[in-house]
Structure formats: C-alpha cells, structure tokens
Design a protein around this motif. Structure first.
Motif, PDB file in Angstrom:
ATOM      1  N   VAL A 139       0.843  -1.199   0.000  1.00 61.54           N
ATOM      2  CA  VAL A 139       0.000   0.000   0.000  1.00 61.54           C
ATOM      3  C   VAL A 139       0.880   1.251   0.000  1.00 61.54           C
ATOM      4  N   ARG A 140       1.903   1.237   0.836  1.00 62.25           N
ATOM      5  CA  ARG A 140       2.808   2.392   0.901  1.00 62.25           C
ATOM      6  C   ARG A 140       3.464   2.651  -0.462  1.00 62.25           C
ATOM      7  N   GLN A 141       3.923   1.601  -1.127  1.00 63.41           N
ATOM      8  CA  GLN A 141       4.544   1.762  -2.437  1.00 63.41           C
ATOM      9  C   GLN A 141       3.535   2.254  -3.469  1.00 63.41           C
ATOM     10  N   ALA A 142       2.308   1.734  -3.421  1.00 62.98           N
ATOM     11  CA  ALA A 142       1.269   2.193  -4.355  1.00 62.98           C
ATOM     12  C   ALA A 142       0.974   3.677  -4.153  1.00 62.98           C
ATOM     13  N   LEU A 143       0.963   4.123  -2.899  1.00 67.24           N
ATOM     14  CA  LEU A 143       0.738   5.550  -2.618  1.00 67.24           C
ATOM     15  C   LEU A 143       1.898   6.388  -3.130  1.00 67.24           C
ATOM     16  N   ILE A 144       3.120   5.929  -2.919  1.00 67.69           N
ATOM     17  CA  ILE A 144       4.294   6.659  -3.419  1.00 67.69           C
ATOM     18  C   ILE A 144       4.248   6.731  -4.942  1.00 67.69           C
ATOM     19  N   ASP A 145       3.904   5.615  -5.599  1.00 61.44           N
ATOM     20  CA  ASP A 145       3.791   5.599  -7.059  1.00 61.44           C
ATOM     21  C   ASP A 145       2.730   6.577  -7.553  1.00 61.44           C
TER      22      ASP A 145
ATOM     23  N   ASN B 266     -10.284 -12.990  20.001  1.00 60.46           N
ATOM     24  CA  ASN B 266      -9.220 -12.007  20.194  1.00 60.46           C
ATOM     25  C   ASN B 266      -9.301 -10.922  19.136  1.00 60.46           C
ATOM     26  N   LEU B 267      -8.791  -9.773  19.472  1.00 56.38           N
ATOM     27  CA  LEU B 267      -8.704  -8.694  18.498  1.00 56.38           C
ATOM     28  C   LEU B 267      -7.575  -9.014  17.526  1.00 56.38           C
ATOM     29  N   ILE B 268      -7.773  -8.647  16.278  1.00 58.04           N
ATOM     30  CA  ILE B 268      -6.816  -8.950  15.224  1.00 58.04           C
ATOM     31  C   ILE B 268      -5.967  -7.710  14.962  1.00 58.04           C
ATOM     32  N   PRO B 269      -4.633  -7.861  14.916  1.00 56.29           N
ATOM     33  CA  PRO B 269      -3.779  -6.704  14.638  1.00 56.29           C
ATOM     34  C   PRO B 269      -3.980  -6.207  13.208  1.00 56.29           C
ATOM     35  N   ARG B 270      -4.049  -4.908  13.055  1.00 54.98           N
ATOM     36  CA  ARG B 270      -4.213  -4.265  11.753  1.00 54.98           C
ATOM     37  C   ARG B 270      -3.329  -3.009  11.710  1.00 54.98           C
ATOM     38  N   ILE B 271      -3.270  -2.404  10.538  1.00 55.69           N
ATOM     39  CA  ILE B 271      -2.552  -1.148  10.335  1.00 55.69           C
ATOM     40  C   ILE B 271      -3.568  -0.084   9.950  1.00 55.69           C
ATOM     41  N   GLN B 272      -3.447   1.089  10.555  1.00 51.03           N
ATOM     42  CA  GLN B 272      -4.297   2.229  10.199  1.00 51.03           C
ATOM     43  C   GLN B 272      -3.431   3.271   9.506  1.00 51.03           C
ATOM     44  N   ILE B 273      -3.862   3.675   8.335  1.00 44.08           N
ATOM     45  CA  ILE B 273      -3.156   4.702   7.567  1.00 44.08           C
ATOM     46  C   ILE B 273      -4.070   5.914   7.485  1.00 44.08           C
TER      47      ILE B 273
ATOM     48  N   ILE C 235      -4.942   2.652  -2.675  1.00 38.74           N
ATOM     49  CA  ILE C 235      -5.130   1.774  -1.512  1.00 38.74           C
ATOM     50  C   ILE C 235      -5.922   0.533  -1.909  1.00 38.74           C
ATOM     51  N   LEU C 236      -7.019   0.714  -2.640  1.00 38.14           N
ATOM     52  CA  LEU C 236      -7.847  -0.417  -3.061  1.00 38.14           C
ATOM     53  C   LEU C 236      -7.038  -1.443  -3.847  1.00 38.14           C
ATOM     54  N   LYS C 237      -6.255  -0.963  -4.789  1.00 37.11           N
ATOM     55  CA  LYS C 237      -5.478  -1.847  -5.649  1.00 37.11           C
ATOM     56  C   LYS C 237      -4.452  -2.656  -4.849  1.00 37.11           C
ATOM     57  N   ALA C 238      -3.777  -2.012  -3.910  1.00 34.89           N
ATOM     58  CA  ALA C 238      -2.690  -2.661  -3.187  1.00 34.89           C
ATOM     59  C   ALA C 238      -3.151  -3.471  -1.980  1.00 34.89           C
ATOM     60  N   ALA C 239      -4.255  -3.102  -1.354  1.00 34.38           N
ATOM     61  CA  ALA C 239      -4.677  -3.757  -0.110  1.00 34.38           C
ATOM     62  C   ALA C 239      -5.529  -4.995  -0.335  1.00 34.38           C
ATOM     63  N   LYS C 240      -6.061  -5.148  -1.523  1.00 32.54           N
ATOM     64  CA  LYS C 240      -6.951  -6.269  -1.822  1.00 32.54           C
ATOM     65  C   LYS C 240      -6.164  -7.578  -1.906  1.00 32.54           C
ATOM     66  N   SER C 241      -6.670  -8.623  -1.261  1.00 27.34           N
ATOM     67  CA  SER C 241      -6.043  -9.945  -1.300  1.00 27.34           C
ATOM     68  C   SER C 241      -6.602 -10.736  -2.471  1.00 27.34           C
ATOM     69  N   GLY C 242      -5.750 -11.135  -3.378  1.00 31.87           N
ATOM     70  CA  GLY C 242      -6.203 -11.932  -4.510  1.00 31.87           C
ATOM     71  C   GLY C 242      -7.051 -11.145  -5.481  1.00 31.87           C
ATOM     72  N   LYS C 243      -7.585 -11.830  -6.476  1.00 30.78           N
ATOM     73  CA  LYS C 243      -8.377 -11.183  -7.523  1.00 30.78           C
ATOM     74  C   LYS C 243      -9.672 -10.588  -6.997  1.00 30.78           C
ATOM     75  N   ASP C 244     -10.377 -11.358  -6.154  1.00 26.57           N
ATOM     76  CA  ASP C 244     -11.690 -10.934  -5.671  1.00 26.57           C
ATOM     77  C   ASP C 244     -11.689 -10.425  -4.242  1.00 26.57           C
TER      78      ASP C 244
ATOM     79  N   GLU D 117       2.762  11.010  -0.694  1.00 25.30           N
ATOM     80  CA  GLU D 117       3.920  10.680   0.135  1.00 25.30           C
ATOM     81  C   GLU D 117       3.769  11.072   1.598  1.00 25.30           C
ATOM     82  N   ARG D 118       2.746  11.813   1.931  1.00 24.91           N
ATOM     83  CA  ARG D 118       2.563  12.247   3.319  1.00 24.91           C
ATOM     84  C   ARG D 118       1.484  11.400   3.966  1.00 24.91           C
ATOM     85  N   ILE D 119       1.923  10.433   4.767  1.00 28.45           N
ATOM     86  CA  ILE D 119       0.981   9.527   5.419  1.00 28.45           C
ATOM     87  C   ILE D 119       1.369   9.351   6.881  1.00 28.45           C
ATOM     88  N   SER D 120       0.404   8.958   7.679  1.00 25.13           N
ATOM     89  CA  SER D 120       0.653   8.579   9.073  1.00 25.13           C
ATOM     90  C   SER D 120       0.194   7.135   9.227  1.00 25.13           C
ATOM     91  N   VAL D 121       0.989   6.351   9.929  1.00 28.07           N
ATOM     92  CA  VAL D 121       0.694   4.930  10.096  1.00 28.07           C
ATOM     93  C   VAL D 121       0.696   4.589  11.580  1.00 28.07           C
TER      94      VAL D 121
END
Length: 114
Positions: free
Chosen positions: A16-22, A53-60, A76-85, A26-30
């Motif tokens: 996701v970070r690389q997709a945003l840079i591309d 249990n709570l699941i660890p995640r990243i907030q951008i 974000i959509l393009k990079a964060a999606k797992s697999g085709k669907d 470039e200004r993000i908080s994580v």
C-alpha cells in the motif's frame, strides 16, 4: 480537503505504501491498531461463549486536497486487496471532510498546509 483513513492487513503495508508513493501520495501517518469485523467467529469452549481475540491491523491516515481523493483511494484499493476478488478482512477505507489543516511551523492554513 479530505481525511482518508484506511484499516488494512499488516502484511499489506509495504504494498500500500509503495502504491501511494507511485501515485505521488507521500505524506501519510501509520499506526498499529487492533479490532475485528466480519471475519470474527464466535467460539464455544466447554459450553461457554468465548469472545474472539482482536486482530492486529494497520491504520493509515492521509490528509489530501479534493483532487487527490480518488487517486489515493484507488491506490489503496489496488494494493490492499487480497487476490483477484479480495477476502473478508481486507479492511475498510473511511473518507471524511477535513475542516481545517494548519502547519504548526509556519501557521499556514488550508490545502497549502497539507
């Protein structure tokens, strides 16, 4: 101005970070966060309901001018999606109006402060 908040899987952060840079964002908080959504499964142990249990995640968080809203969301959509669907647990994106942005160093306000 918009404030875009994305909750994603930890292992997707670099993509996701690389997709945003591309996309020239470039200004993000994580931050590291925990939670659960649809992927939670109710478990029973010895007849007792067990809270998952709570699941660890990243907030951008990204503050951007209106012209960059779609560019940011699409990256974000393009990079964060797992697999085709995609899969349950891939995350969420929230978009809010940003009333004001102030650069502390200069006192600059509005879109130029972003």
């Amino acid at each position: 101005m918009k404030l875009i908040t994305a909750i994603i899987r930890e292992e997707k952060l670099d993509e996701v970070r690389q997709a945003l840079i591309d996309a020239e964002i470039e200004r993000i908080s994580v931050s590291r966060v925990s939670g659960h959504g649809q992927q939670q499964e109710i478990e029973f142990h010895r007849g007792q309901k067990v809270i998952p249990n709570l699941i660890p995640r990243i907030q951008i968080m990204i503050a951007c001018n209106d012209a960059f809203e779609d560019i940011t969301v699409n990256a974000i959509l393009k990079a964060a999606k797992s697999g085709k669907d995609g899969e349950v647990g891939d995350g969420k994106i929230f978009i809010q109006e940003l009333k004001e942005c102030i650069r502390i160093r200069t006192g600059e306000r509005g879109g130029t402060a972003i």
